[in-house]
Design a protein around this motif. Structure first.
Motif, short mmCIF file in Angstrom:
data_model
loop_
_atom_site.label_atom_id
_atom_site.label_comp_id
_atom_site.label_asym_id
_atom_site.label_seq_id
_atom_site.Cartn_x
_atom_site.Cartn_y
_atom_site.Cartn_z
N GLN A 11 -11.92 -26.77 15.62
CA GLN A 11 -12.46 -27.42 16.69
C GLN A 11 -12.67 -28.98 16.52
O GLN A 11 -12.75 -29.61 15.44
CB GLN A 11 -14.24 -26.99 16.55
CG GLN A 11 -15.08 -27.36 17.61
CD GLN A 11 -16.42 -26.82 17.66
OE1 GLN A 11 -16.73 -25.66 17.00
NE2 GLN A 11 -17.49 -27.51 18.03
N GLU A 13 -13.50 -32.73 18.88
CA GLU A 13 -13.71 -33.56 20.13
C GLU A 13 -13.19 -34.69 20.40
O GLU A 13 -12.55 -35.42 19.59
CB GLU A 13 -15.39 -34.14 19.70
CG GLU A 13 -15.76 -34.92 20.78
CD GLU A 13 -17.38 -35.55 20.11
OE1 GLU A 13 -17.76 -36.56 20.74
OE2 GLU A 13 -17.94 -35.22 19.31
N LEU A 15 -12.99 -37.80 23.12
CA LEU A 15 -13.79 -38.73 23.91
C LEU A 15 -13.12 -38.96 25.42
O LEU A 15 -11.75 -38.91 25.39
CB LEU A 15 -14.19 -40.05 23.16
CG LEU A 15 -14.80 -39.97 22.00
CD1 LEU A 15 -15.02 -41.39 21.24
CD2 LEU A 15 -16.23 -39.37 22.16
N LYS A 20 -5.75 -36.23 22.38
CA LYS A 20 -5.92 -35.68 20.78
C LYS A 20 -4.38 -34.82 20.39
O LYS A 20 -4.14 -34.03 21.24
CB LYS A 20 -6.91 -34.78 20.57
CG LYS A 20 -7.14 -34.09 19.40
CD LYS A 20 -7.55 -35.01 18.30
CE LYS A 20 -7.82 -33.91 16.92
NZ LYS A 20 -7.72 -34.93 15.86
N TYR A 36 -10.59 -24.14 25.67
CA TYR A 36 -11.36 -25.44 25.96
C TYR A 36 -12.29 -25.43 26.91
O TYR A 36 -12.20 -24.50 27.90
CB TYR A 36 -10.25 -26.55 26.19
CG TYR A 36 -9.47 -26.24 27.53
CD1 TYR A 36 -9.64 -26.79 28.60
CD2 TYR A 36 -8.32 -25.57 27.44
CE1 TYR A 36 -8.99 -26.46 29.74
CE2 TYR A 36 -7.42 -25.37 28.49
CZ TYR A 36 -7.87 -25.72 29.52
OH TYR A 36 -7.23 -25.52 30.76
N VAL A 39 -18.61 -30.01 27.33
CA VAL A 39 -19.90 -29.60 26.85
C VAL A 39 -20.64 -30.26 27.97
O VAL A 39 -20.72 -31.50 28.20
CB VAL A 39 -20.25 -29.97 25.51
CG1 VAL A 39 -21.78 -29.71 25.04
CG2 VAL A 39 -19.35 -29.11 24.79
#
Length: 77
Positions: A11, A13, A15, A20, A36, A39
């Motif tokens: 997992q 994050e 931005l 990534k 994916y 949130v």
């Protein structure tokens, strides 16, 4: 018949406006499946279209395995 199953999860994050690379997190010759989602920090209100993402999953050789644009969630196989 004997079946062996080994499952690992990653997992992370990402931005807004960034990318990534998870190539180091995926072993060679392994099957990669992912989900994916964006949130929502304020669940009382729906996310605006500006919060939708473009997701591209490619191999280290540049082959595209999954591409989706303007989504809040999805899966890739």
């Amino acid at each position: 018949m004997f079946l062996s199953t080994k499952v690992h999860a990653v997992q992370f994050e990402v931005l807004s406006g960034h990318t990534k690379c998870i190539a180091e997190d995926i072993k060679s010759h392994s099957m990669t499946v992912g989900k994916y989602r964006i949130v929502n920090p304020n669940e009382a209100h729906p996310l605006p279209d500006t919060h939708k993402v473009t997701v591209r999953v490619t191999s280290t050789h540049g082959n595209t395995y999954h591409y989706a644009t303007m989504f809040l969630k999805g899966i890739f196989l």
